[in-house]
Design an enzyme around this catalytic site. Sequence first.
Site, PDB file in Angstrom:
ATOM      1  N   CYS A   8       1.064  -1.192   0.027  1.00 55.25           N
ATOM      2  CA  CYS A   8       0.269  -0.010   0.151  1.00 55.25           C
ATOM      3  C   CYS A   8       0.488   1.158  -0.250  1.00 55.25           C
ATOM      4  O   CYS A   8       2.333   1.121   0.052  1.00 55.25           O
ATOM      5  CB  CYS A   8      -0.772  -0.260   1.308  1.00 55.25           C
ATOM      6  N   GLY A  36       0.019   0.454  -5.371  1.00 57.54           N
ATOM      7  CA  GLY A  36      -1.146  -0.814  -5.523  1.00 57.54           C
ATOM      8  C   GLY A  36      -1.841  -0.181  -6.173  1.00 57.54           C
ATOM      9  O   GLY A  36      -1.985   1.276  -6.117  1.00 57.54           O
ATOM     10  N   ASN A 114      -0.172   1.074   5.797  1.00 61.34           N
ATOM     11  CA  ASN A 114       0.630   0.288   4.495  1.00 61.34           C
ATOM     12  C   ASN A 114       1.531  -0.601   5.362  1.00 61.34           C
ATOM     13  O   ASN A 114       1.715   0.054   6.296  1.00 61.34           O
ATOM     14  CB  ASN A 114       1.683   1.708   3.813  1.00 61.34           C
ATOM     15  N   GLY A 115       1.602  -1.541   4.914  1.00 60.60           N
ATOM     16  CA  GLY A 115       2.401  -2.898   5.741  1.00 60.60           C
ATOM     17  C   GLY A 115       1.465  -3.889   6.567  1.00 60.60           C
ATOM     18  O   GLY A 115       0.194  -4.012   5.974  1.00 60.60           O
ATOM     19  N   TYR A 256      12.823  -3.339  -5.280  1.00 64.69           N
ATOM     20  CA  TYR A 256      11.703  -2.999  -6.768  1.00 64.69           C
ATOM     21  C   TYR A 256      10.882  -2.526  -6.021  1.00 64.69           C
ATOM     22  O   TYR A 256      10.139  -1.841  -7.221  1.00 64.69           O
ATOM     23  CB  TYR A 256      11.094  -4.856  -6.519  1.00 64.69           C
TER      24      TYR A 256
HETATM   25  P1  AMP Z   1       7.869 -13.703 -12.026  1.00 57.57           P
HETATM   26  O1  AMP Z   1       7.417 -13.527 -12.864  1.00 57.57           O
HETATM   27  O2  AMP Z   1       6.638 -14.025 -10.653  1.00 57.57           O
HETATM   28  O3  AMP Z   1       9.297 -14.431 -11.231  1.00 57.57           O
HETATM   29  O4  AMP Z   1       8.045 -12.719 -10.965  1.00 57.57           O
HETATM   30  C1  AMP Z   1       9.341 -11.903 -10.663  1.00 57.57           C
HETATM   31  C2  AMP Z   1       8.763 -10.753 -11.362  1.00 57.57           C
HETATM   32  O5  AMP Z   1       7.880 -10.062 -10.837  1.00 57.57           O
HETATM   33  C3  AMP Z   1       9.960  -9.485 -11.264  1.00 57.57           C
HETATM   34  O6  AMP Z   1      10.103  -8.680 -13.051  1.00 57.57           O
HETATM   35  C4  AMP Z   1       9.783  -8.232 -10.706  1.00 57.57           C
HETATM   36  O7  AMP Z   1      10.583  -7.293 -10.961  1.00 57.57           O
HETATM   37  C5  AMP Z   1       8.616  -8.320 -10.247  1.00 57.57           C
HETATM   38  N1  AMP Z   1       7.878  -8.717  -8.587  1.00 57.57           N
HETATM   39  C6  AMP Z   1       8.890  -8.887  -7.808  1.00 57.57           C
HETATM   40  N2  AMP Z   1       8.376  -8.828  -6.018  1.00 57.57           N
HETATM   41  C7  AMP Z   1       6.947  -8.325  -6.823  1.00 57.57           C
HETATM   42  C8  AMP Z   1       5.753  -7.899  -5.996  1.00 57.57           C
HETATM   43  N3  AMP Z   1       5.912  -8.071  -4.393  1.00 57.57           N
HETATM   44  N4  AMP Z   1       5.147  -7.366  -6.623  1.00 57.57           N
HETATM   45  C9  AMP Z   1       4.747  -7.573  -8.224  1.00 57.57           C
HETATM   46  N5  AMP Z   1       5.555  -7.625  -8.910  1.00 57.57           N
HETATM   47  C10 AMP Z   1       7.394  -8.931  -7.808  1.00 57.57           C
END
Ligand code: AMP
Length: 464
Positions: A8, A36, A114-115, A256
Amino acid sequence: MSGVHEECGVVGIYAPQGEDIVRFLYYGLLSLQHRGQEACGIAVTDTGRDELDVNCIKDLGLVSEVFSKETLAALNGNLGIGHVRYSTTGESVRENTQPLVLNYCKGKLSLAHNGNIVNTDELREELIRTGAIFHTTMDSELIAFHIAKNRVHSKSVEEAVYKTAKKLKGAYGLVIMSPKKLIAVRDPFGIRPLCLGRRGKTYIVASESCALNSMGAEFIRDIEPGEIVTITEEGITSNYKLKQETKAHCVFEYIYFARLDSVIDGIKVYDARIKAGELLYKRHPVDADIVTGVPESGIAAAKGFAKASGIPFDLAFHKNSYIGRTFIKPSQSERSIGVQMKLSVLEEVVKDKRVVLVDDSIVRGTTMENLVKMLKKAGAKEVHIRISSPPFMYPCYYGVDVPSNKELIATRKSAEKINETIGGDTLEYLSVEDLQETAKGLMICTACFTGEYKAGQKSNDNEG
Ligand code: AMP
C-alpha cells in the site's frame, strides 16, 4: 500463506490556513500508484466548519478510475488522508478499501495503513475481552478500534495512538486523521517508509518522497522509526516515541518496490539499484555484447552492470505500459500471456548477440522463463541472467506481497536448477552481503532472502 497480504501507499495533508487540499491528495495518490493498483480512497474534512464531518470516497480501481473531475469536485477540505492498496489473494473486496472512517468519542477517526500487523489475533482477543463484539481480521480496522477504545482514557488522540502502537507487532506506516489533527506513525523497526514534507504552510506525510515532488512540496525529513508525529494548527510536534534498538528497513523497497526517483532513509532508490548492478558485475562478470534490463524493474541495475563492465546497455524490450502488473494474474498460463502482452523483443537489438539480462528478482520464474524464450527466438546467441537481489525464498509478513512458499521457485530449486527451468546460459544472484552494501549503513530487513524475521512472524501462518 493465510490472510490478505497487502502492499500500500499512504498520504496525509493538513493545511492549517484552510487551503483546499483535495487535489494534492489526488496528485500524491497518483504518484504512489505503483504501491497499489487494486483500490484507493480519500477521506477529507474541513477544520474551519463548526460541524465537523468527514467525506470519504473509496473504491476498487486505479486512482484515475475512482476519482473523476466530478468526484474530486464533490470533496473539499483542508485536512485529509489517502490510500492506495494492492492485494493478491485474488478476491478484490470493496469492504477492505481504505481510508477507514469510524465514529469515536471525539467525532470521527480516519485511518490509512501501509504494512502488515502480525499479532492480529492478540489485538482482536483484547477487544473481545473488553466487551467489543468484534469479528474483523483486518489489521487496519483492529488498529483503528484500539485507538478509539484507548481515546476514552487518554488526554489526547496522540496518546491513544501511542498506547495502541505499543501493542502492535509488525510493519506499519499509518496516517490518522482526528477532527483537527493529522498524525503519522512509523513502526519502531522502520520497515515501511514514511516521510514528511511541506508546501508553504501545508504539511504533508507520504509513503515516499516522490509524492511530495508531485505536489511541488519540499522534503523535510523521514519520519523516524517508532516516531509519532502530530500536525495541528500550531505546527508539528513529536512527543511520543516507541523504543526499539534494532532497525529493519525493508530492503525490497530499494530493490523493487519504491519508485526510482524516491529517497528513503537517506538513500536514493536509483543509487541503490545502480550499485546493485555494479556489484553484480563485480561478483559475476561475463563476456557479452549487450546488457539489457527487464522494463521497468531491471533497467537501473542493468545500467549499473553496463557501467561497471563497459558492455553497452541497450533496450531489448518494448513495454506496453497500459497493461497492469502480470504478477497478479491468477493462473500460470495467464501470467505467461501477461508477460508476452506486456513485453515484446526488439529483434534488431538482440539478433546474434550475447545478451546479459538483468532483473530485480525472480519470484515464480514466469517472467524470466518467457523473456529468455523470447530473446532466443529473436536470435540471441546467449542469455546470461543476472538478478540484483538474492534468491527469494521466504514469504514477507510485513506488507510486501509474495505468493506462498510453494510458488517461490527458489524455495524448491537451486540456482542451477532454476537456470535449467528458465533456459538461460548462466544465472547469478546478488548476495545478502552485497545487498547490504547497496543500502550503505542502514539496518535492513532481509527476511524474504534469509528467513530472519526481526519484527516477528505471523503466529497462525504455518506454511513457512
Ligand atoms: P516472476 O515472474 O513470478 O518470477 O516475478 C518476477 C517479476 O515480478 C520481476 O520482474 C519483479 O520485478 C516482479 N516482482 C517482484 N516482486 C513483486 C511483488 N511483490 N509484486 C509485484 N511484482 C513483483
